[in-house]
Design a protein around this motif. Sequence first.
Motif, PDB file in Angstrom:
ATOM      1  N   GLY A   1     -20.513  -0.975  34.006  1.00  0.00           N
ATOM      2  CA  GLY A   1     -21.613  -1.883  34.285  1.00  0.00           C
ATOM      3  C   GLY A   1     -21.200  -3.030  35.187  1.00  0.00           C
ATOM      4  O   GLY A   1     -21.919  -3.387  36.132  1.00  0.00           O
TER       5      GLY A   1
ATOM      6  N   LYS B   1     -20.701  -1.615  38.708  1.00  0.00           N
ATOM      7  CA  LYS B   1     -21.927  -1.227  39.410  1.00  0.00           C
ATOM      8  C   LYS B   1     -22.817  -2.422  39.748  1.00  0.00           C
ATOM      9  O   LYS B   1     -23.468  -2.446  40.784  1.00  0.00           O
ATOM     10  CB  LYS B   1     -22.735  -0.237  38.543  1.00  0.00           C
ATOM     11  N   THR B   2     -22.889  -3.380  38.821  1.00  0.00           N
ATOM     12  CA  THR B   2     -23.816  -4.501  39.043  1.00  0.00           C
ATOM     13  C   THR B   2     -23.147  -5.667  39.738  1.00  0.00           C
ATOM     14  O   THR B   2     -23.821  -6.538  40.296  1.00  0.00           O
ATOM     15  CB  THR B   2     -24.395  -5.018  37.711  1.00  0.00           C
TER      16      THR B   2
ATOM     17  N   SER C   1     -21.762  -7.956  38.210  1.00  0.00           N
ATOM     18  CA  SER C   1     -22.011  -9.154  37.400  1.00  0.00           C
ATOM     19  C   SER C   1     -21.193  -9.084  36.120  1.00  0.00           C
ATOM     20  O   SER C   1     -20.885  -7.999  35.620  1.00  0.00           O
ATOM     21  CB  SER C   1     -23.502  -9.224  37.059  1.00  0.00           C
ATOM     22  N   ARG C   2     -20.861 -10.265  35.624  1.00  0.00           N
ATOM     23  CA  ARG C   2     -20.189 -10.351  34.324  1.00  0.00           C
ATOM     24  C   ARG C   2     -21.105 -11.001  33.295  1.00  0.00           C
ATOM     25  O   ARG C   2     -20.663 -11.560  32.303  1.00  0.00           O
ATOM     26  CB  ARG C   2     -18.890 -11.159  34.454  1.00  0.00           C
TER      27      ARG C   2
ATOM     28  N   VAL D   1     -27.352  -9.073  32.281  1.00  0.00           N
ATOM     29  CA  VAL D   1     -27.576  -8.327  33.531  1.00  0.00           C
ATOM     30  C   VAL D   1     -27.206  -6.866  33.318  1.00  0.00           C
ATOM     31  O   VAL D   1     -27.927  -5.961  33.722  1.00  0.00           O
ATOM     32  CB  VAL D   1     -26.783  -8.962  34.693  1.00  0.00           C
ATOM     33  N   LEU D   2     -26.078  -6.661  32.665  1.00  0.00           N
ATOM     34  CA  LEU D   2     -25.657  -5.276  32.381  1.00  0.00           C
ATOM     35  C   LEU D   2     -26.694  -4.556  31.520  1.00  0.00           C
ATOM     36  O   LEU D   2     -27.035  -3.405  31.760  1.00  0.00           O
ATOM     37  CB  LEU D   2     -24.306  -5.282  31.647  1.00  0.00           C
TER      38      LEU D   2
ATOM     39  N   ARG E   1     -29.848  -5.206  31.257  1.00  0.00           N
ATOM     40  CA  ARG E   1     -31.080  -4.935  32.007  1.00  0.00           C
ATOM     41  C   ARG E   1     -30.908  -3.730  32.930  1.00  0.00           C
ATOM     42  O   ARG E   1     -31.873  -3.063  33.284  1.00  0.00           O
ATOM     43  CB  ARG E   1     -31.501  -6.173  32.798  1.00  0.00           C
ATOM     44  N   HIS E   2     -29.651  -3.441  33.324  1.00  0.00           N
ATOM     45  CA  HIS E   2     -29.400  -2.265  34.153  1.00  0.00           C
ATOM     46  C   HIS E   2     -29.057  -1.028  33.334  1.00  0.00           C
ATOM     47  O   HIS E   2     -28.642  -0.013  33.879  1.00  0.00           O
ATOM     48  CB  HIS E   2     -28.262  -2.570  35.155  1.00  0.00           C
TER      49      HIS E   2
ATOM     50  N   TYR F   1     -26.767  -0.748  30.886  1.00  0.00           N
ATOM     51  CA  TYR F   1     -25.389  -0.576  30.419  1.00  0.00           C
ATOM     52  C   TYR F   1     -25.272  -1.217  29.032  1.00  0.00           C
ATOM     53  O   TYR F   1     -24.883  -2.385  28.876  1.00  0.00           O
ATOM     54  CB  TYR F   1     -24.392  -1.194  31.414  1.00  0.00           C
TER      55      TYR F   1
END
Lengths: 129, 521
Positions: B480, B483-484, B486-487, B491-492, B494-495, B497
């Motif tokens: 996650g 791919k995103t 982001s940490r 956010v993970l 929402r994607h 993960y």
Amino acid sequence: MKKQKEERLLTETELELMTLLWKRGEGSVADVIADLPAGRELAYTSVSTILRILEQKEVLTTRKEGRGHVYIPAITKDEYESRTVHHMVERVFDGTPMALARQLLQTTHLSKDELTELKKMIAQLEKRP
Amino acid sequence: MSMTNLFFSLHLLVVVATLCSFVLRRLSLSSAGELKLHYLILVLALVLPFVLLMNPLDSSFAPLTKSFTAQTLREYDQPFVLQAPVEKIAIGSLAPTGLDVTWLQTLVVGFMLLSLLISLWAVIKEVRSIRHILRDAHVLRRIRKATIVCSDTVSVPFSFLTPWHAWVVIPTSFLTDSSLTLISIYHELQHHRQRDTAWQYVVLTLRALVGVNPFMSLFDKIISEAQELKVDSTLVDEGKVRASDYAQCLLDVATNACVGQKPLVCATGLAFLTDRQSLTRRIENMFQLKKNGSWNVGALAIALTLFMSALAFKTGQAIGSPGLTMEEAQALLTNTPTTFPLEMNGDVLHQLNRTLQTVQGRQEMRQALKRLERHRALVESKIQEYGVPQELIAVPIVESGYRNLAQHENPSHGAGLWMFIQSTARAYGLRVWDGVDERLDEAKETDAAMRLLKAEKIRFGKWPLSVLAYNAGDRVVTKGIFKTGSRNAWVLIRHGYQGDKHYLAKLTAAILIMKNPSLLE
């Protein structure tokens, strides 16, 4: 069941059978059935049950005779009539005998002889201390 | 709040019971089968709401079915494949309805008290009436525990049951007709044989609870009719009474009833149903050939039980309490000091209200917090030892409701307070073989959980990611982040993960409620 209260009146059928017994003096179930008017059909068991109930109401007493019972009125017709009038005065005329008397005179037609007799009875009552 | 749902459930079930009974009347059933089904419906309507009240089902915090949780460091270099689909079994809780029930609760208590008082008064009046009748009645016959009496003061026959005796009361006027007397006695004794007079008390109990419900009278009438039809058909089919004599008796009694006494709620009576429709139905029924019924009573009974149980269950928690708005939730978050970073968003708000707005949710949370207290000393000591945020004491609330759960049949499921799966448990030094399962050793499993959380924090640098990895596995989190870019744990999520859906949201909600237990009141 608890002892029947004195002011309980008889039902129509009970009164009918009592009237026959008052006329006869006493009688068995068969005697009462025999005295029923023509066309008045009551089963033996029905008459027997009703007389038994009258015994429980202490309106009749019984005497065993042979295999059956003979029923004897425990109260006279006069006593029952008195009870009925008392009941009517208490329940219908709010305990006011005068209301009953007034109603009786207004609704029934008494003949001259009956009126004379009524006056005599009133005069006798007035003489009492 | 439970009273409100009990009230709602009882009344709705009475309505449904009436409708079901009405439908049953239209089916081609034997009179015996129909009556049994009516009694079944009666019992279900009365008992189900109370059963659910006393045995609330696990809802919000039922252990989630997990394919894996707390992935081990050893599996880090293996290809990322989900071992099994993540499925969640969440039974029970409805979505919050948002009804404001503060005033409703007062109204409910008022209604129930009113029903009880009215019913109690009716029963007292009838007991006095029956005592008066019996006092002046005359015994006709005694048969074992039944007494047949006649009374000058009644115009229709009836029967009733006391704990010590069965009574049949016949009007004295019936005695002049032996056929009428006999049929009446047969009829009333049959009510006792069928236990209709005992069932009257069950009807009375339900009426006491829902008396103000207009459907109750209709339900009562349907049952009474079924009872009468069963008596009628039994007497005619068994040849005790001729149909023509019986019909005539019914008409004579109905005539008496029109000018006579009111039906008693504690009793059954030959002609308590004196309306034309009921009488017509009864008389027609007498002259029909014996009906065996074309419907399977057993199958109908099962179907009715399942249907009404499902309905009772749904209505048992339909009404909840007002939930939090987003503003209120934000304020709650702001005013709750934590060392574990929390975020308020729609998902967290939904999970908060899912707990707070349903009876089952609040009850389950209360019980989980109660169980937490038993383990607090142990868990806090381990938290302090490993320097883990204090708030993560709430993780077992989400995992197991603080129940030390044994291994499920599926080996991919977790066990213990922290719900370690077998492979992870072994990787962290817990013995799970040869009949030994140290996951059920609360101290050892808690120690392992602290080490795992700390390890994930070291790997990912943030506590929310550590918790995400605890649930989903570090491979998911690693992918996650890659791919995103982001940490941010949210956010993970929402994607996509994540492991179990809404895990972080549930944990956030559990932490907020744990720190603000007044929310459960």
